[in-house]
Scaffold this motif. Structure first.
Motif, PDB file in Angstrom:
ATOM      1  N   THR A 113      -7.849  32.702-101.298  1.00  0.00           N
ATOM      2  CA  THR A 113      -8.207  32.523 -99.886  1.00  0.00           C
ATOM      3  C   THR A 113      -7.315  31.509 -99.171  1.00  0.00           C
ATOM      4  O   THR A 113      -6.766  31.792 -98.104  1.00  0.00           O
ATOM      5  N   LEU A 173     -10.164  38.810 -95.733  1.00  0.00           N
ATOM      6  CA  LEU A 173      -9.301  38.068 -94.806  1.00  0.00           C
ATOM      7  C   LEU A 173      -8.231  38.888 -94.084  1.00  0.00           C
ATOM      8  O   LEU A 173      -8.062  38.733 -92.864  1.00  0.00           O
ATOM      9  N   ALA A 179     -16.893  35.294 -92.174  1.00  0.00           N
ATOM     10  CA  ALA A 179     -15.606  35.926 -92.431  1.00  0.00           C
ATOM     11  C   ALA A 179     -15.719  37.439 -92.624  1.00  0.00           C
ATOM     12  O   ALA A 179     -14.738  38.154 -92.507  1.00  0.00           O
ATOM     13  N   PHE A 189      -9.741  29.046 -89.820  1.00  0.00           N
ATOM     14  CA  PHE A 189     -10.434  29.377 -91.068  1.00  0.00           C
ATOM     15  C   PHE A 189     -10.692  28.096 -91.850  1.00  0.00           C
ATOM     16  O   PHE A 189      -9.802  27.269 -92.019  1.00  0.00           O
ATOM     17  N   GLU A 211     -12.978  34.740-100.021  1.00  0.00           N
ATOM     18  CA  GLU A 211     -12.954  35.881 -99.101  1.00  0.00           C
ATOM     19  C   GLU A 211     -11.604  36.593 -99.079  1.00  0.00           C
ATOM     20  O   GLU A 211     -11.227  37.168 -98.067  1.00  0.00           O
ATOM     21  N   CYS A 247     -14.895  30.244 -95.092  1.00  0.00           N
ATOM     22  CA  CYS A 247     -14.503  31.272 -96.051  1.00  0.00           C
ATOM     23  C   CYS A 247     -14.681  30.760 -97.470  1.00  0.00           C
ATOM     24  O   CYS A 247     -14.115  29.732 -97.839  1.00  0.00           O
TER      25      CYS A 247
END
Ligand code: UDP
Ligand code: MG
Length: 314
Positions: free
Chosen positions: A53, A16, A101, A44, A12, A9
């Motif tokens: 994130t 998410l 993602a 992740f 993102e 990620c």
């Protein structure tokens, strides 16, 4: 089977919440169907994001132990983030699936990947059945890229990005490739083992923007070619040889011109010299390049072989 999902990620935060929700549903269904064990995880990998994130990943983990997080010290790019995730979890799981993602890769393909794994396949490639949803630009550049790769002698799976399942054994083998210039799509086929493909329809990014602008895409393509193939070096030698052939042509041509008598004194000598020297120089560079190419491949310390079975009675 204990299945881990590894998701790099980078900035993102917009996707998410939705991604984690949908993946959780998918996992719950798979666990309910008995296809994967309840201790399977969704991991992740935060690739040095500048937005929220990582905070969101921490929240997810706190609320639900099914989610795990790995945070890289800084942005290292998609391929490295993926590798970091896979290498961190490889000894804990029976198999790991890598995916993006943004859910552009259809998560329903996970079911089929798991089925294939149960059938004994150790590498399952997710392959896009079509690129209808991609922009014309992305589609043509991407397909051109696969063609160039093939021309360069790099074995890749057509229309396969980094959506794939790998067994623990395949991951262990992958860990032996300790090259810094990482191009996973080219390396995984080198890992070998019994592999197969599942096809899926690639969707659109449902939120946020692509983290792969043209500049990164070009860098990625160059990386792919230069890290997997020494063919460009060979092309120099071929070019040198061709130029040398031309010089022979020029030699014949200038002799003819000389006998017809329409040349200036010394012209033939100069013309032939230019071509012959150019050709010889390119050829020489090509020969040196061939050795540099060998040195390059040696420095990668790739495994020479990976044993998949050993019949032994002891
Ligand atoms: N990504 C990453 N580091 C980067 C760039 C991208 O980890 O430096 C991740 C990103 O968060 C996403 C995946 O790589 O999960 C693929 O990126 P994206 O969807 O933007 O690429 P595209 O689908 O447009 O090729
Ligand atoms: Mg994407």
């Amino acid at each position: 089977m204990k299945l881990y999902l590894v998701i790099p990620c980078y900035n993102e935060e917009e996707v998410l919440p939705e991604t984690s929700k949908r993946l959780k549903e998918k996992y719950t269904a798979l666990i309910g169907a008995g296809k994967i064990t309840p201790d399977s995880k969704i991991v992740f990998v935060n690739d040095g994001s500048k937005d929220k994130t990582w905070e969101m990943i921490c929240e997810l983990h706190k609320a639900d132990p099914m989610f795990r997080g790995i945070c890289l010290s800084r942005n290292k790019g998609h391929q490295n983030a993926l590798m970091a995730g896979l290498m961190t979890v490889r000894s804990e799981c029976d198999a790991a699936i890598s995916m993006d993602a943004d859910l552009q890769d259809d998560i329903d393909a996970i079911d089929e990947m798991v089925d294939r794994f149960h059938e004994g396949f150790e590498v399952v490639y997710g392959v896009r059945s079509s690129r209808k949803k991609d922009t014309f630009f992305k589609r043509t550049t991407a397909q051109g890229f696969y063609k160039v790769m093939r021309a360069m002698g790099v074995e890749t799976v057509y229309n396969h990005a980094d959506y794939r399942l790998m067994s623990r054994r395949a991951l262990e083998a992958l860990s032996e490739f300790d090259e810094v210039n990482l191009f996973l799509r080219g390396i995984v086929p080198l890992v070998g083992f019994k592999s197969t493909q599942v096809t899926y329809e690639r969707g659109e990014r449902f939120a946020g923007e692509s983290k792969y602008p043209l500049k990164k895409m070009l860098a990625f393509a160059t990386e792919g070619i230069t890290s997997m193939s020494v063919k460009p070096i060979r092309m120099i030698a071929t070019l040198g040889f061709l130029v040398f052939l031309v010089s022979i042509g020029v030699l014949i041509y200038s002799i003819i011109r000389k006998f017809i008598g329409e040349t200036v004194e010394g012209w033939a000598f100069l013309a032939v010299s230019i071509w012959a020297l150019g050709g010889i120089q390119l050829l020489a560079i090509g020969v040196i390049g061939e050795y540099i190419g060998k040195i390059y491949l040696e420095t990668k310390h790739r495994p020479k072989f990976i044993v998949s079975e050993y019949l032994n009675d002891d």
